[in-house]
Motif scaffolding. Structure first.
Motif, PDB file in Angstrom:
ATOM      1  N   ALA A 271       0.833  -1.202   0.000  1.00 29.58           N
ATOM      2  CA  ALA A 271       0.000   0.000   0.000  1.00 29.58           C
ATOM      3  C   ALA A 271       0.866   1.250   0.000  1.00 29.58           C
ATOM      4  O   ALA A 271       0.590   2.214  -0.727  1.00 29.58           O
ATOM      5  CB  ALA A 271      -0.931  -0.011   1.211  1.00 29.58           C
ATOM      6  N   LEU A 272       1.944   1.236   0.800  1.00 29.90           N
ATOM      7  CA  LEU A 272       2.841   2.387   0.856  1.00 29.90           C
ATOM      8  C   LEU A 272       3.542   2.606  -0.483  1.00 29.90           C
ATOM      9  O   LEU A 272       3.650   3.735  -0.967  1.00 29.90           O
ATOM     10  CB  LEU A 272       3.881   2.182   1.958  1.00 29.90           C
ATOM     11  CG  LEU A 272       4.888   3.322   2.156  1.00 29.90           C
ATOM     12  CD1 LEU A 272       4.162   4.603   2.531  1.00 29.90           C
ATOM     13  CD2 LEU A 272       5.903   2.951   3.235  1.00 29.90           C
ATOM     14  N   ALA A 273       3.996   1.505  -1.102  1.00 27.05           N
ATOM     15  CA  ALA A 273       4.662   1.613  -2.403  1.00 27.05           C
ATOM     16  C   ALA A 273       3.699   2.152  -3.453  1.00 27.05           C
ATOM     17  O   ALA A 273       4.077   2.953  -4.319  1.00 27.05           O
ATOM     18  CB  ALA A 273       5.204   0.249  -2.832  1.00 27.05           C
ATOM     19  N   TYR A 274       2.448   1.728  -3.369  1.00 26.30           N
ATOM     20  CA  TYR A 274       1.461   2.211  -4.338  1.00 26.30           C
ATOM     21  C   TYR A 274       1.220   3.703  -4.164  1.00 26.30           C
ATOM     22  O   TYR A 274       1.141   4.447  -5.147  1.00 26.30           O
ATOM     23  CB  TYR A 274       0.155   1.440  -4.181  1.00 26.30           C
ATOM     24  CG  TYR A 274      -0.903   1.864  -5.167  1.00 26.30           C
ATOM     25  CD1 TYR A 274      -0.857   1.425  -6.486  1.00 26.30           C
ATOM     26  CD2 TYR A 274      -1.928   2.736  -4.790  1.00 26.30           C
ATOM     27  CE1 TYR A 274      -1.805   1.827  -7.406  1.00 26.30           C
ATOM     28  CE2 TYR A 274      -2.874   3.147  -5.700  1.00 26.30           C
ATOM     29  CZ  TYR A 274      -2.813   2.691  -7.007  1.00 26.30           C
ATOM     30  OH  TYR A 274      -3.735   3.105  -7.921  1.00 26.30           O
ATOM     31  N   LEU A 275       1.107   4.142  -2.909  1.00 24.24           N
ATOM     32  CA  LEU A 275       0.889   5.558  -2.647  1.00 24.24           C
ATOM     33  C   LEU A 275       2.064   6.401  -3.132  1.00 24.24           C
ATOM     34  O   LEU A 275       1.900   7.560  -3.514  1.00 24.24           O
ATOM     35  CB  LEU A 275       0.664   5.786  -1.152  1.00 24.24           C
ATOM     36  CG  LEU A 275      -0.669   5.282  -0.593  1.00 24.24           C
ATOM     37  CD1 LEU A 275      -0.697   5.424   0.921  1.00 24.24           C
ATOM     38  CD2 LEU A 275      -1.834   6.041  -1.223  1.00 24.24           C
ATOM     39  N   GLN A 276       3.256   5.789  -3.130  1.00 24.45           N
ATOM     40  CA  GLN A 276       4.445   6.485  -3.602  1.00 24.45           C
ATOM     41  C   GLN A 276       4.683   6.262  -5.096  1.00 24.45           C
ATOM     42  O   GLN A 276       5.723   6.638  -5.627  1.00 24.45           O
ATOM     43  CB  GLN A 276       5.667   6.003  -2.805  1.00 24.45           C
ATOM     44  CG  GLN A 276       5.596   6.342  -1.323  1.00 24.45           C
ATOM     45  CD  GLN A 276       6.740   5.742  -0.530  1.00 24.45           C
ATOM     46  OE1 GLN A 276       7.383   4.791  -0.967  1.00 24.45           O
ATOM     47  NE2 GLN A 276       6.995   6.299   0.647  1.00 24.45           N
ATOM     48  N   SER A 277       3.688   5.630  -5.756  1.00 28.36           N
ATOM     49  CA  SER A 277       3.730   5.387  -7.210  1.00 28.36           C
ATOM     50  C   SER A 277       4.874   4.489  -7.620  1.00 28.36           C
ATOM     51  O   SER A 277       5.463   4.635  -8.690  1.00 28.36           O
ATOM     52  CB  SER A 277       3.820   6.713  -7.972  1.00 28.36           C
ATOM     53  OG  SER A 277       2.711   7.520  -7.706  1.00 28.36           O
ATOM     54  N   HIS A 278       5.186   3.512  -6.750  1.00 28.91           N
ATOM     55  CA  HIS A 278       6.231   2.550  -7.081  1.00 28.91           C
ATOM     56  C   HIS A 278       5.662   1.174  -7.377  1.00 28.91           C
ATOM     57  O   HIS A 278       6.386   0.193  -7.398  1.00 28.91           O
ATOM     58  CB  HIS A 278       7.230   2.424  -5.921  1.00 28.91           C
ATOM     59  CG  HIS A 278       7.992   3.674  -5.669  1.00 28.91           C
ATOM     60  ND1 HIS A 278       8.605   3.950  -4.466  1.00 28.91           N
ATOM     61  CD2 HIS A 278       8.224   4.743  -6.474  1.00 28.91           C
ATOM     62  CE1 HIS A 278       9.194   5.137  -4.536  1.00 28.91           C
ATOM     63  NE2 HIS A 278       8.971   5.639  -5.739  1.00 28.91           N
ATOM     64  N   SER A 279       4.353   1.098  -7.582  1.00 29.78           N
ATOM     65  CA  SER A 279       3.745  -0.194  -7.855  1.00 29.78           C
ATOM     66  C   SER A 279       4.107  -0.660  -9.258  1.00 29.78           C
ATOM     67  O   SER A 279       4.482   0.120 -10.127  1.00 29.78           O
ATOM     68  CB  SER A 279       2.219  -0.106  -7.739  1.00 29.78           C
ATOM     69  OG  SER A 279       1.706   0.795  -8.699  1.00 29.78           O
ATOM     70  N   THR A 280       4.001  -1.967  -9.501  1.00 30.71           N
ATOM     71  CA  THR A 280       4.305  -2.536 -10.813  1.00 30.71           C
ATOM     72  C   THR A 280       3.028  -2.985 -11.483  1.00 30.71           C
ATOM     73  O   THR A 280       1.993  -3.165 -10.855  1.00 30.71           O
ATOM     74  CB  THR A 280       5.236  -3.748 -10.669  1.00 30.71           C
ATOM     75  OG1 THR A 280       4.552  -4.781  -9.946  1.00 30.71           O
ATOM     76  CG2 THR A 280       6.498  -3.373  -9.910  1.00 30.71           C
ATOM     77  N   ASP A 281       3.095  -3.192 -12.781  1.00 30.89           N
ATOM     78  CA  ASP A 281       1.934  -3.664 -13.507  1.00 30.89           C
ATOM     79  C   ASP A 281       1.489  -5.032 -13.012  1.00 30.89           C
ATOM     80  O   ASP A 281       0.318  -5.365 -13.018  1.00 30.89           O
ATOM     81  CB  ASP A 281       2.244  -3.735 -15.006  1.00 30.89           C
ATOM     82  CG  ASP A 281       2.457  -2.343 -15.594  1.00 30.89           C
ATOM     83  OD1 ASP A 281       1.661  -1.455 -15.282  1.00 30.89           O
ATOM     84  OD2 ASP A 281       3.424  -2.166 -16.343  1.00 30.89           O
ATOM     85  N   GLN A 282       2.464  -5.857 -12.570  1.00 31.55           N
ATOM     86  CA  GLN A 282       2.126  -7.196 -12.098  1.00 31.55           C
ATOM     87  C   GLN A 282       1.260  -7.130 -10.851  1.00 31.55           C
ATOM     88  O   GLN A 282       0.392  -7.960 -10.642  1.00 31.55           O
ATOM     89  CB  GLN A 282       3.409  -7.986 -11.795  1.00 31.55           C
ATOM     90  CG  GLN A 282       3.169  -9.413 -11.294  1.00 31.55           C
ATOM     91  CD  GLN A 282       2.609 -10.316 -12.359  1.00 31.55           C
ATOM     92  OE1 GLN A 282       2.921 -10.176 -13.529  1.00 31.55           O
ATOM     93  NE2 GLN A 282       1.765 -11.256 -11.953  1.00 31.55           N
ATOM     94  N   THR A 283       1.483  -6.127  -9.983  1.00 31.78           N
ATOM     95  CA  THR A 283       0.720  -6.044  -8.751  1.00 31.78           C
ATOM     96  C   THR A 283      -0.559  -5.239  -8.907  1.00 31.78           C
ATOM     97  O   THR A 283      -1.447  -5.334  -8.071  1.00 31.78           O
ATOM     98  CB  THR A 283       1.569  -5.401  -7.628  1.00 31.78           C
ATOM     99  OG1 THR A 283       1.960  -4.084  -8.041  1.00 31.78           O
ATOM    100  CG2 THR A 283       2.793  -6.235  -7.336  1.00 31.78           C
TER     101      THR A 283
END
Length: 224
Positions: free
Chosen positions: A80-92
């Protein structure tokens, strides 16, 4: 040169039908609950349908398409933190993103709790849940108050938040999420694991739904 896009089956048909059927049932529950009177007959029926759908989704989360499984929901706080920081990947994020995963989980849990309180609620006029005889009057009183007030309000707020999130993704991020829940596919910049959506799996989903319906019917029989 424009990067290639890959069309991937993300949402299997049973998951899509569950989503839209649940949406219709929730809308029907809100309408019939507010109308009252004879409409309460359908309020109860829709409540039983929602309970069966939730049991189906619980089971489908273990045997359904890849992105419909509980194991595919990115629920870890780090995700969730990585997503909020826009570090999520297409796989996730091909399925539900971390925030979406938590919102879906909250929605399903509160719907389950709302239906459960409805089973033991009594408006002291003409409508009583089928399981009121199995619990004390104090529990009936508490469940009735919760079902008509806080429970209803929380469900409406969760639905509103869901709709606003869809609108935000469509307008701000240029990511329309609704079409994929209609036809099942997403166009992604890189290939990811696809959900199996074969005919025999759809038949299996129908069997799971029938078993869920039987479980609800058996539960109602406990009330006599």
């Amino acid at each position: 040169m424009k990067a290639p896009m890959f069309t991937v089956r993300i949402w299997d048909l049973p998951t899509r039908l569950f989503h839209w059927t649940l949406a219709v049932c929730v809308i029907g529950l809100v309408i019939t609950g507010n109308v009252g009177g004879n409409a309460m007959v359908w309020h109860f029926r829709l409540g039983y349908a929602v309970l069966a759908l939730l049991l189906f989704r619980l089971a489908w989360g273990f045997v359904g398409g890849y992105w419909s499984r509980w194991s595919s929901l990115p629920l870890h706080p780090r995700q969730a933190l990585a997503y909020l920081q826009s570090h999520s990947t297409d796989q996730t994020s091909a399925g539900h993103n971390p925030l979406g995963s938590w919102s879906i989980l909250l929605m399903l849990c509160f719907l389950a709790f709302q239906v459960s309180t409805g089973l033991i609620s009594d408006d002291e006029i003409a409508n009583a849940g089928p399981l009121t005889a199995l619990v004390s009057s104090n529990w009936v009183s508490w469940a009735s108050a919760w079902h008509k007030n806080w429970g209803k309000l929380i469900i409406l707020l969760l639905v509103l938040a869901h709709l606003l999130a869809l609108l935000w993704y469509r307008v701000k991020k240029r990511q329309p999420l609704v079409p994929a829940m209609l036809h099942g596919d997403k166009r992604l910049p890189q290939p990811v694991t696809a959900s199996r959506d074969l005919f025999h799996l759809r038949l299996g989903a129908l069997l799971v739904l029938c078993l869920a319906g039987l479980a609800v019917y058996g539960l109602l029989l406990l009330g006599g």
